[in-house]
Structure formats: structure tokens, C-alpha cells
Enzyme design. Structure first.
Site, PDB file in Angstrom:
ATOM      1  N   LYS A 154       0.832  -1.215   0.000  1.00  0.00           N
ATOM      2  CA  LYS A 154       0.000   0.000   0.000  1.00  0.00           C
ATOM      3  C   LYS A 154       0.859   1.254   0.000  1.00  0.00           C
ATOM      4  O   LYS A 154       0.520   2.247  -0.638  1.00  0.00           O
ATOM      5  CB  LYS A 154      -0.921   0.019   1.220  1.00  0.00           C
ATOM      6  N   LYS A 169      -6.737 -11.193  -7.470  1.00  0.00           N
ATOM      7  CA  LYS A 169      -7.760 -11.484  -6.475  1.00  0.00           C
ATOM      8  C   LYS A 169      -9.010 -10.640  -6.754  1.00  0.00           C
ATOM      9  O   LYS A 169      -8.882  -9.464  -7.125  1.00  0.00           O
ATOM     10  CB  LYS A 169      -7.148 -11.122  -5.109  1.00  0.00           C
ATOM     11  N   LYS A 202     -12.921  -5.074  -4.959  1.00  0.00           N
ATOM     12  CA  LYS A 202     -13.628  -3.863  -5.418  1.00  0.00           C
ATOM     13  C   LYS A 202     -12.673  -2.881  -6.091  1.00  0.00           C
ATOM     14  O   LYS A 202     -12.980  -2.317  -7.135  1.00  0.00           O
ATOM     15  CB  LYS A 202     -14.283  -3.165  -4.212  1.00  0.00           C
TER      16      LYS A 202
HETATM   17  P1  AMP Z   1     -11.958  -7.088   2.227  1.00  0.00           P
HETATM   18  O1  AMP Z   1     -13.135  -6.735   1.382  1.00  0.00           O
HETATM   19  O2  AMP Z   1     -10.666  -7.143   1.475  1.00  0.00           O
HETATM   20  O3  AMP Z   1     -11.899  -6.312   3.519  1.00  0.00           O
HETATM   21  O4  AMP Z   1     -12.178  -8.615   2.657  1.00  0.00           O
HETATM   22  C1  AMP Z   1     -13.171  -9.012   3.542  1.00  0.00           C
HETATM   23  C2  AMP Z   1     -13.112 -10.520   3.717  1.00  0.00           C
HETATM   24  O5  AMP Z   1     -13.386 -11.157   2.472  1.00  0.00           O
HETATM   25  C3  AMP Z   1     -11.749 -11.044   4.195  1.00  0.00           C
HETATM   26  O6  AMP Z   1     -11.971 -12.131   5.096  1.00  0.00           O
HETATM   27  C4  AMP Z   1     -11.098 -11.509   2.931  1.00  0.00           C
HETATM   28  O7  AMP Z   1     -10.154 -12.540   3.170  1.00  0.00           O
HETATM   29  C5  AMP Z   1     -12.295 -11.999   2.110  1.00  0.00           C
HETATM   30  N1  AMP Z   1     -12.047 -11.790   0.684  1.00  0.00           N
HETATM   31  C6  AMP Z   1     -12.081 -10.614  -0.001  1.00  0.00           C
HETATM   32  N2  AMP Z   1     -11.785 -10.803  -1.292  1.00  0.00           N
HETATM   33  C7  AMP Z   1     -11.553 -12.135  -1.431  1.00  0.00           C
HETATM   34  C8  AMP Z   1     -11.187 -12.957  -2.533  1.00  0.00           C
HETATM   35  N3  AMP Z   1     -11.026 -12.471  -3.751  1.00  0.00           N
HETATM   36  N4  AMP Z   1     -11.025 -14.281  -2.303  1.00  0.00           N
HETATM   37  C9  AMP Z   1     -11.205 -14.805  -1.074  1.00  0.00           C
HETATM   38  N5  AMP Z   1     -11.549 -14.094   0.009  1.00  0.00           N
HETATM   39  C10 AMP Z   1     -11.712 -12.775  -0.160  1.00  0.00           C
END
Ligand code: AMP
Length: 323
Positions: free
Chosen positions: A104, A183, A186
Site C-alpha cells: 500500500k 484477487k 472492489k
Molecule cells: P476485504 O473486502 O478485502 O476487507 O475482505 C473481507 C473478507 O473477504 C476477508 O476475510 C477476505 O479474506 C475476504 N475476501 C475478499 N476478497 C476475497 C477474494 N477475492 N477471495 C477470497 N476471500 C476474499
């Protein structure tokens, strides 16, 4: 989970789907981390709606306020208070070593301290409730190890109090985005929202990257290398998964048709949740009451922890003249 709006397939498979099962076996707290979200910048006017949207996703997928505590981080100010106190025992070098920080930090000319301190607030989110375990994605393992380190350092300095929480790592791994490369996230614009209407789901799925070697319908495809096929495995029934693989290998069906089937499977999987989400959006006062109630319950636990933390760290000056 950060409030970035309604959840996408990656959030669902990597987190929410599992959380719904975990709430049957554990006393859980599910927190919408808006204090974390501010480190990503963005227009503050959008944040309240994003919090509500994520709360709708939480409830629609089946997180149940009767079984667990659902709340918004900024409603429980003890999170940021504990994070400040943890700063006293967190080595700077440990924070600078965090992979996510290094990634980041490259995006900023002048790195805000919040980006560096992010895992300290995360440690506070977890240890404030003296949690034994945290369901995290593989990408968060390093931050959880730091949380354990902070617990150890604090306990060594102020007396045993915090447990060292275990990671509950799911077996879904990293869900790839529609680009089939990074991955699903958003910020990369490669997502499908779980609550999207059928035509929006199709508009997104049709852009998905497939096996790059399959240029024409008559070329045999390699389902094992195709991200559309891996999404089928999550959302289509086993016989459909087998059928699309067979049709793909034999060049009997083109990618567009295969994507149509995937889009329908996604729409069908989430249909009951989409309905629940629509009902919830029509009753904003119900969402507000659930989150208010969750914050009240979380605060009770948070205050118990903070009473001990303040006392052990000498932040109870009223005892000063009794010595
Ligand atoms: P975030 O939106 O990055 O804060 O992620 C929220 C939760 O969703 C966390 O537990 C992440 O590990 C899971 N997560 C987000 N994107 C993915 C993805 N592409 N694959 C697997 N888990 C995800």
C-alpha cells in the site's frame, strides 16, 4: 470486513459463507470496520451508505443478530482507544515489515501513519473481545501473527490477560476476479456483487476472461485453466460443472453460452438472499436497530476489557492519592 459496499463473490466464498456456519458453533462478533476504511481515503459522504449496504449483505446471507453480535466499529470507541495503547508495545520494525503495508505504501507519495498502524487497530479489534480465534483469509495471516505478538508483548509487560488468537483459515483460498488474474477485489473492478440483479450479473459475467488459448468456438478449451469454470465449481450443480467441462473440452459449446449458464447459477444461488436484501432495504429502521443493539452488546464486553487494561497500564489516576 471493510465497508466497501455490498459484498462480492470473493467476500462471500472467502468469508461470509463460512461466517454463517461459524456462528452456529461459536459466540461471534462481526464488525463493519469503518475506522479502518478511512485509511483508504474516499468521499466521507459515501461511507454511511457503504456501511448500511454491507450490513444488508451480512443479514441477507444469514448472519443472525440473535446468534452473534453485528456492529459498526466506530460505534465502539474502545477499538481506537485500545489501538493507541497497543502502540506502546508494538515495534515499529514489525509494522514496517508487513507485506500489505509495503504494497500500500507504494501508492502514496507521503504515507499516512494510519496505513502503517492499520494492523495495530486490527489487533485491537480482535483482542478487545479477547477472541480465541479469527476467521481470516490467507492474506491476513501475517496481521494475525502480529496480533499474537502484540498480545504476548502486552502480557509480558502488564500481566497475563490477552489470549493469543488462532487463525481459522478457510479452504476456499483466493477467489480470482473476472480478469482471471488478480484477487477479486472492489478496488480492481473485477467483481460480481452477490446482491446484483440478474441483468447486472450477466453484464459482469460476460466480461470474464476465459482460457486465452480458446479463440474460436471450434477450439477445444481447457476448463482446468479457465476461471469461468472455477466459478462454475462454486455456483453450479455437480452435473452442470461436469457437463460444461465436457462441452468445453470437446468444443461443443462456446464460452458465451458457458458464461450464460454460470450467470444463471449465480443468480439462482443468491436469489433468496437478494429477496431478503430487498426486504431489509425497505426497513432501514430495522437495520439501524440491529446495529445499535449490536454496538450496545459489544460495548459491554469492550468496557470489561478496557477496565482491566487501563488499570494494568496505570491509567487509573484516581487511585493516586491512596498510595
Ligand atoms: P476485504 O473486502 O478485502 O476487507 O475482505 C473481507 C473478507 O473477504 C476477508 O476475510 C477476505 O479474506 C475476504 N475476501 C475478499 N476478497 C476475497 C477474494 N477475492 N477471495 C477470497 N476471500 C476474499
Amino acid at each position: 470486513m471493510q465497508p466497501t459496499g455490498e459484498a462480492h463473490l470473493g467476500n462471500y466464498l472467502g468469508a461470509l459463507h463460512r461466517w454463517v456456519e461459524l456462528q452456529e458453533r461459536f459466540d461471534c462478533l462481526w464488525c463493519i470496520v469503518d475506522d479502518h476504511a478511512i485509511t483508504a481515503g474516499g468521499d466521507p459522504r459515501d461511507l454511511p451508505k457503504k456501511v448500511v449496504d454491507l450490513a444488508v449483505s451480512f443479514l441477507a446471507v444469514g448472519l443472525d443478530p440473535e446468534k452473534s453480535i453485528l456492529f459498526v466499529q466506530s460505534d465502539v470507541s474502545e477499538h481506537t482507544e485500545l489501538a493507541w495503547l497497543f502502540n506502546a508495545v508494538t515495534p515499529m520494525g514489525d509494522l514496517e515489515r508487513m507485506t500489505q503495508y509495503k504494497d500500500k505504501a507504494q501508492r502514496f507519495e507521503s504515507v499516512p501513519v494510519g496505513i502503517l498502524n492499520y494492523p495495530v487497530l486490527q489487533a485491537a479489534d480482535i483482542l478487545l473481545y479477547r477472541a480465541d480465534a479469527v476467521p481470516v483469509g490467507e492474506d491476513q495471516r501475517q496481521h494475525l501473527e502480529l496480533t499474537r505478538e502484540i498480545a504476548r508483548k502486552w502480557n509480558a509487560g502488564y500481566g497475563d490477560f490477552f489470549p493469543e488468537p488462532e487463525a481459522i483459515i478457510g479452504d476456499e483460498g483466493r477467489i480470482l476476479g473476472l480478469d482471471g488474474n488478480a484477487k477479486m477485489s472492489k478496488s480492481l473492478g473485477n467483481t460480481v456483487d452477490i446482491m446484483a440483479e440478474p441483468d447486472e450479473v450477466w453484464a459482469r459475467v460476460r466480461t470474464a476472461v476465459t482460457d486465452p488459448q480458446r479463440l474460436r468456438k471450434s477450439d477445444p478449451g481447457r476448463p482446468e485453466l479457465c476461471n469461468v469454470h472455477s466459478l462454475h465449481r462454486h455456483f453450479s450443480s455437480p452435473d452442470v460443472v461436469e457437463d460444461v467441462a465436457h462441452q468445453c473440452r470437446g468444443a461443443l459449446r462456446g464460452c458465451v453460452e458457458c458464461k450464460h449458464i454460470l450467470s444463471d447459477s449465480i443468480v439462482t444461488t443468491f436469489a433468496p438472499m437478494r429477496e431478503r436484501a430487498a426486504e431489509l432495504r425497505a426497513q432501514p429502521e430495522r437495520i439501524r436497530d440491529i446495529l445499535d443493539d449490536g454496538a450496545t452488546r459489544a460495548r459491554v464486553l469492550a468496557r470489561e476489557t478496557m477496565a482491566v487494561v487501563r488499570q494494568r497500564m496505570g491509567l487509573d489516576w484516581r487511585k493516586g492519592w491512596k498510595r
